[in-house]
Design a protein around this motif. Structure first.
Motif, PDB file in Angstrom:
ATOM      1  N   GLU A  52       5.073   5.088  -6.766  1.00  0.00           N
ATOM      2  CA  GLU A  52       5.812   4.154  -7.447  1.00  0.00           C
ATOM      3  C   GLU A  52       6.924   3.299  -6.575  1.00  0.00           C
ATOM      4  O   GLU A  52       7.753   3.894  -5.543  1.00  0.00           O
ATOM      5  CB  GLU A  52       6.676   5.168  -8.385  1.00  0.00           C
ATOM      6  N   LYS A  53       6.891   1.992  -6.885  1.00  0.00           N
ATOM      7  CA  LYS A  53       7.603   1.153  -6.067  1.00  0.00           C
ATOM      8  C   LYS A  53       8.776   1.119  -6.693  1.00  0.00           C
ATOM      9  O   LYS A  53       8.841   0.911  -8.234  1.00  0.00           O
ATOM     10  CB  LYS A  53       7.154  -0.408  -6.219  1.00  0.00           C
ATOM     11  N   LEU A  54      10.195   1.554  -6.317  1.00  0.00           N
ATOM     12  CA  LEU A  54      11.433   1.423  -6.809  1.00  0.00           C
ATOM     13  C   LEU A  54      11.923   0.101  -7.004  1.00  0.00           C
ATOM     14  O   LEU A  54      11.782  -0.997  -6.422  1.00  0.00           O
ATOM     15  CB  LEU A  54      12.274   2.476  -6.276  1.00  0.00           C
ATOM     16  N   ASP A  55      13.191   0.129  -7.846  1.00  0.00           N
ATOM     17  CA  ASP A  55      13.618  -1.206  -8.221  1.00  0.00           C
ATOM     18  C   ASP A  55      14.565  -1.503  -7.042  1.00  0.00           C
ATOM     19  O   ASP A  55      15.112  -2.890  -6.742  1.00  0.00           O
ATOM     20  CB  ASP A  55      14.777  -1.006  -9.408  1.00  0.00           C
ATOM     21  N   VAL A  56      14.941  -0.961  -6.024  1.00  0.00           N
ATOM     22  CA  VAL A  56      15.624  -1.150  -4.707  1.00  0.00           C
ATOM     23  C   VAL A  56      14.641  -1.549  -4.092  1.00  0.00           C
ATOM     24  O   VAL A  56      13.654  -0.730  -3.642  1.00  0.00           O
ATOM     25  CB  VAL A  56      16.374   0.071  -4.150  1.00  0.00           C
ATOM     26  N   GLU A  57      14.753  -2.942  -3.374  1.00  0.00           N
ATOM     27  CA  GLU A  57      13.744  -3.365  -2.539  1.00  0.00           C
ATOM     28  C   GLU A  57      13.335  -2.630  -1.234  1.00  0.00           C
ATOM     29  O   GLU A  57      14.392  -2.081  -0.526  1.00  0.00           O
ATOM     30  CB  GLU A  57      14.361  -4.841  -2.027  1.00  0.00           C
ATOM     31  N   GLY A  58      12.085  -2.173  -1.060  1.00  0.00           N
ATOM     32  CA  GLY A  58      11.569  -1.444  -0.151  1.00  0.00           C
ATOM     33  C   GLY A  58      11.694  -0.152  -0.034  1.00  0.00           C
ATOM     34  O   GLY A  58      11.053   0.899   0.831  1.00  0.00           O
ATOM     35  N   ALA A  59      12.134   0.429  -1.071  1.00  0.00           N
ATOM     36  CA  ALA A  59      11.863   2.074  -1.428  1.00  0.00           C
ATOM     37  C   ALA A  59      10.832   2.424  -2.363  1.00  0.00           C
ATOM     38  O   ALA A  59      10.412   1.720  -3.114  1.00  0.00           O
ATOM     39  CB  ALA A  59      13.445   2.321  -2.347  1.00  0.00           C
ATOM     40  N   PHE A  60      10.381   3.553  -2.035  1.00  0.00           N
ATOM     41  CA  PHE A  60       9.349   4.146  -2.840  1.00  0.00           C
ATOM     42  C   PHE A  60       9.510   5.605  -3.371  1.00  0.00           C
ATOM     43  O   PHE A  60      10.200   6.391  -2.539  1.00  0.00           O
ATOM     44  CB  PHE A  60       7.967   3.956  -1.924  1.00  0.00           C
ATOM     45  N   ALA A  61       8.857   5.935  -4.354  1.00  0.00           N
ATOM     46  CA  ALA A  61       8.953   7.520  -4.528  1.00  0.00           C
ATOM     47  C   ALA A  61       7.298   7.900  -4.667  1.00  0.00           C
ATOM     48  O   ALA A  61       6.406   6.936  -4.788  1.00  0.00           O
ATOM     49  CB  ALA A  61       9.138   7.744  -6.015  1.00  0.00           C
ATOM     50  N   PHE A  62       7.293   9.098  -4.266  1.00  0.00           N
ATOM     51  CA  PHE A  62       5.771   9.579  -3.950  1.00  0.00           C
ATOM     52  C   PHE A  62       5.785  11.019  -4.718  1.00  0.00           C
ATOM     53  O   PHE A  62       6.418  11.751  -4.674  1.00  0.00           O
ATOM     54  CB  PHE A  62       5.616   9.922  -2.626  1.00  0.00           C
ATOM     55  N   SER A  63       4.753  11.033  -5.776  1.00  0.00           N
ATOM     56  CA  SER A  63       4.790  12.345  -6.345  1.00  0.00           C
ATOM     57  C   SER A  63       3.268  12.916  -6.383  1.00  0.00           C
ATOM     58  O   SER A  63       2.273  12.377  -6.711  1.00  0.00           O
ATOM     59  CB  SER A  63       4.881  11.836  -8.151  1.00  0.00           C
ATOM     60  N   PRO A  64       3.278  13.989  -5.495  1.00  0.00           N
ATOM     61  CA  PRO A  64       2.085  14.654  -5.308  1.00  0.00           C
ATOM     62  C   PRO A  64       1.554  15.597  -6.387  1.00  0.00           C
ATOM     63  O   PRO A  64       2.483  15.763  -7.110  1.00  0.00           O
ATOM     64  CB  PRO A  64       2.390  15.411  -4.010  1.00  0.00           C
TER      65      PRO A  64
ATOM     66  N   ARG B  81       8.185  15.717  -5.416  1.00  0.00           N
ATOM     67  CA  ARG B  81       8.396  14.361  -5.337  1.00  0.00           C
ATOM     68  C   ARG B  81       9.313  13.968  -4.311  1.00  0.00           C
ATOM     69  O   ARG B  81      10.028  14.670  -3.827  1.00  0.00           O
ATOM     70  CB  ARG B  81       9.303  13.909  -6.642  1.00  0.00           C
ATOM     71  N   ALA B  82       8.916  12.853  -3.493  1.00  0.00           N
ATOM     72  CA  ALA B  82       9.653  12.597  -2.481  1.00  0.00           C
ATOM     73  C   ALA B  82      10.180  10.972  -2.247  1.00  0.00           C
ATOM     74  O   ALA B  82       9.368  10.087  -3.149  1.00  0.00           O
ATOM     75  CB  ALA B  82       8.901  12.790  -1.194  1.00  0.00           C
ATOM     76  N   LEU B  83      11.173  10.637  -1.590  1.00  0.00           N
ATOM     77  CA  LEU B  83      11.603   9.074  -1.724  1.00  0.00           C
ATOM     78  C   LEU B  83      11.827   8.735  -0.269  1.00  0.00           C
ATOM     79  O   LEU B  83      11.997   9.390   0.611  1.00  0.00           O
ATOM     80  CB  LEU B  83      13.025   9.130  -2.280  1.00  0.00           C
ATOM     81  N   TYR B  84      11.027   7.474  -0.026  1.00  0.00           N
ATOM     82  CA  TYR B  84      11.110   6.809   1.079  1.00  0.00           C
ATOM     83  C   TYR B  84      12.646   5.919   0.936  1.00  0.00           C
ATOM     84  O   TYR B  84      12.578   5.119  -0.013  1.00  0.00           O
ATOM     85  CB  TYR B  84      10.178   6.002   1.472  1.00  0.00           C
ATOM     86  N   VAL B  85      13.594   6.099   1.905  1.00  0.00           N
ATOM     87  CA  VAL B  85      14.946   5.290   1.637  1.00  0.00           C
ATOM     88  C   VAL B  85      14.941   4.306   2.973  1.00  0.00           C
ATOM     89  O   VAL B  85      15.127   4.914   4.209  1.00  0.00           O
ATOM     90  CB  VAL B  85      16.017   6.142   1.697  1.00  0.00           C
ATOM     91  N   PRO B  86      14.946   3.114   2.829  1.00  0.00           N
ATOM     92  CA  PRO B  86      14.776   2.011   3.769  1.00  0.00           C
ATOM     93  C   PRO B  86      16.259   1.949   4.532  1.00  0.00           C
ATOM     94  O   PRO B  86      17.198   2.608   4.124  1.00  0.00           O
ATOM     95  CB  PRO B  86      14.520   0.758   3.233  1.00  0.00           C
ATOM     96  N   VAL B  87      16.134   1.471   5.711  1.00  0.00           N
ATOM     97  CA  VAL B  87      17.365   1.353   6.600  1.00  0.00           C
ATOM     98  C   VAL B  87      18.390   0.520   5.613  1.00  0.00           C
ATOM     99  O   VAL B  87      18.040  -0.486   5.041  1.00  0.00           O
ATOM    100  CB  VAL B  87      17.019   0.781   7.531  1.00  0.00           C
TER     101      VAL B  87
END
Length: 200
Positions: free
Chosen positions: A4-16, A110-116
């Motif tokens: 899932e592409k999140l509303d915060v630019e460059g951030a993603f959620a991953f649901s395995p 569920r995991a999140l990618y948090v950009p710099v």
């Protein structure tokens, strides 16, 4: 795995997918092939793996790292449950001030990618909630900053009836406007450049 592409630019959620039976469950919060299809060709070089354990009602954040070098993060909760927040603190970002809120828990992977440059916070919803961080840089105290999680300008949706337990550092954190006035917020362009250096 659902991305899932999140509303915060460059951030993603991953649901395995989560596989359950009478013994418990199995899940994989990170898959390189899925991450490569969504974000970059591989995960950033992991230079620090950390975790914390929090009692119910503990509120941590909003934390971020000065950029450069900044720190990209991959975050998940293998035990317990937290209400997690990503806040775009990057001055000049097209989504500056925007946040994402969602639960992470040991039963969903569920995991999140948090950009710099994007701030991170969470509220523990259960005792002994564990949050794990894979980070692109090591911890350097002088580079670590915080913005007040309860700043009305952020408007983070905390549940009613919860009196958050916070650290002295988080209690003393400036509001978003004060952090901006003091030049403490990371610059969007500098954050993007720092992130690009993670994938040479």
């Amino acid at each position: 795995m659902r991305v899932e592409k999140l509303d915060v630019e460059g951030a993603f959620a991953f649901s395995p997918p989560v596989y359950r039976d009478e013994r418990g469950l199995f899940t994989s919060p990170f898959r390189e092939d899925v991450f490569a299809g969504a974000v970059r060709d591989r995960l950033f070089p992991v230079r620090d793996v950390s975790h914390n354990v929090s009692a119910r009602g503990v509120l941590r954040g909003v934390h971020y790292t000065a950029a450069p070098p900044g720190r990209a993060k991959y975050v998940y909760c293998p035990h317990g449950r937290v209400l997690d927040f990503l806040v775009d603190l990057r001055a000049g970002s097209p989504t500056f001030g925007r946040y994402h809120a969602g639960e992470l828990g040991g039963d969903d992977g569920r995991a999140l990618y948090v950009p710099v440059g994007v701030g991170h916070a969470f509220l523990a919803l259960e005792d002994a909630s564990v949050v794990v961080y894979l980070m692109s840089e090591g911890y350097v105290p002088g580079r670590e900053h915080a913005v007040d999680c309860l700043d009305p300008a952020l408007g983070l949706p905390l549940p009613d009836g919860v009196t958050p337990v916070r650290s002295p550092r988080d209690l003393a954190a400036p509001a978003l406007e004060e952090a901006a006035e003091r030049g403490l917020l990371p610059d969007y362009t500098a954050c993007r450049e720092a992130e690009d250096r993670l994938w040479p």
